[in-house]
Design a protein around this motif. Structure first.
Motif, PDB file in Angstrom:
ATOM      1  N   GLU A  81      49.309   8.224  26.147  1.00 26.42           N
ATOM      2  CA  GLU A  81      48.664   9.366  25.501  1.00 26.42           C
ATOM      3  C   GLU A  81      49.129   9.507  24.053  1.00 26.42           C
ATOM      4  N   SER A  85      46.653   8.932  20.429  1.00 28.81           N
ATOM      5  CA  SER A  85      46.474   9.923  19.364  1.00 28.81           C
ATOM      6  C   SER A  85      46.382   9.266  17.998  1.00 28.81           C
ATOM      7  N   GLU A  88      42.911   8.290  16.274  1.00 30.62           N
ATOM      8  CA  GLU A  88      42.130   9.265  15.520  1.00 30.62           C
ATOM      9  C   GLU A  88      42.222   9.029  14.014  1.00 30.62           C
ATOM     10  N   GLN A  99      42.575  16.029  13.616  1.00 28.89           N
ATOM     11  CA  GLN A  99      42.367  15.597  15.003  1.00 28.89           C
ATOM     12  C   GLN A  99      43.561  14.797  15.503  1.00 28.89           C
ATOM     13  N   HIS A 100      44.081  13.929  14.639  1.00 27.29           N
ATOM     14  CA  HIS A 100      45.262  13.152  15.026  1.00 27.29           C
ATOM     15  C   HIS A 100      46.455  14.055  15.304  1.00 27.29           C
ATOM     16  N   GLN A 102      46.547  17.204  16.084  1.00 27.27           N
ATOM     17  CA  GLN A 102      46.341  18.020  17.278  1.00 27.27           C
ATOM     18  C   GLN A 102      46.562  17.208  18.550  1.00 27.27           C
ATOM     19  N   LYS A 103      45.993  16.011  18.588  1.00 27.51           N
ATOM     20  CA  LYS A 103      46.137  15.170  19.778  1.00 27.51           C
ATOM     21  C   LYS A 103      47.584  14.712  19.959  1.00 27.51           C
ATOM     22  N   VAL A 106      49.650  17.694  21.359  1.00 26.84           N
ATOM     23  CA  VAL A 106      49.392  17.936  22.789  1.00 26.84           C
ATOM     24  C   VAL A 106      50.053  16.857  23.649  1.00 26.84           C
ATOM     25  N   SER A 107      49.927  15.595  23.227  1.00 28.23           N
ATOM     26  CA  SER A 107      50.509  14.506  24.021  1.00 28.23           C
ATOM     27  C   SER A 107      52.029  14.573  24.032  1.00 28.23           C
TER      28      SER A 107
END
Length: 252
Positions: A81, A85, A88, A99-100, A102-103, A106-107
């Motif tokens: 995960e 990321s 992105e 986007q990168h 944020q991902k 979260v991961s």
């Protein structure tokens, strides 16, 4: 987690070295400068390794500074995960950067939460307290079986298609084992010795697996130190990328 290789011509060093230089254009847009390959030694017990390179053309006053980030393993769920990321970052647009980040956030949050639970369950087992489903039970428990079971659960997402011979980096479970063994081995050696040293790891392996070679609270402390180190590596990756890719007024 990254070390210089000064005994080979293509190896990186802590000081400036002269390399054959190349300049080319990628995708008709990006100006690139070589060399393409550079050799470093990586700590196999670290999930995240990073280093900076500084490339200065001969006779020029400007330089290209690059941050290199290596995920040693992307087969288990946690590391996979985190690795996804970075897909992105297709370009340097604000939307891709956000986007990168944020991902990645979260991961990393999911990964550190999973590792924290593993640390708590295994550490408490070696301390004589068994944690199961939120309930705490005291008494005799097979701490070694709990440790092995928790590590096996990390590898479930790797799947039967994973071939160790094709993927030289160890899985996350093996990385954690090596870090725990290294923590125990360091306490049984004196003087200076390098990181990711096989003699240190072998010494720690014997101390961890042989019942009379160490006390359970020493094993618990080694598990705590190794897992905290892995969690710190993930959090530092997230924080470092946020600072590096910060967009004024949006991600600050």
């Amino acid at each position: 987690g990254v070390f210089p290789v000064q005994d080979r011509p293509e190896g990186a060093s802590r000081s400036f070295r002269t390399f054959p230089q190349q300049v080319w254009v990628k995708d008709k847009i990006y100006m690139c400068m070589g060399p393409d390959t550079l050799q470093v030694r990586v700590d196999r017990g670290r999930l995240v390794c990073s280093f900076w390179s500084l490339c200065i053309p001969e006779g020029e006053e400007r330089a290209i500074v690059t941050k290199h980030v290596l995920l040693n393993e992307t087969h288990t769920h946690i590391s996979k995960e985190v690795g996804l990321s970075f897909h992105e970052l297709g370009d340097a647009s604000i939307s891709c950067v956000l986007q990168h980040l944020q991902k990645l956030l979260v991961s990393v949050q999911n990964g550190t939460h999973r590792l924290s639970r593993l640390m708590g369950r295994c550490e408490s087992a070696f301390e004589g307290v068994f944690v199961d489903g939120g309930s705490v039970q005291s008494g005799a428990q097979d701490a070694m079986s709990i440790w092995n079971e928790q590590l096996q659960l990390l590898d479930r997402s790797a799947g039967p298609t994973h071939q160790a011979s094709e993927c030289p980096a160890p899985l996350l479970s093996e990385m954690l084992r090596r870090r725990v063994y290294e923590e125990l081995g360091r306490k049984r050696r004196r003087g200076k010795f390098p990181s990711d040293d096989e003699d240190t790891i072998s010494l720690g392996h014997r101390a961890f697996t042989e019942p009379a070679a160490a006390k359970d609270h020493e094993r618990a402390e080694a598990i705590h130190a190794a897992l905290i180190g892995c969690i710190h590596d993930l959090e530092s990756l997230c924080e470092g990328n946020a600072e590096l890719l910060a967009v004024d007024g949006l991600t600050a």
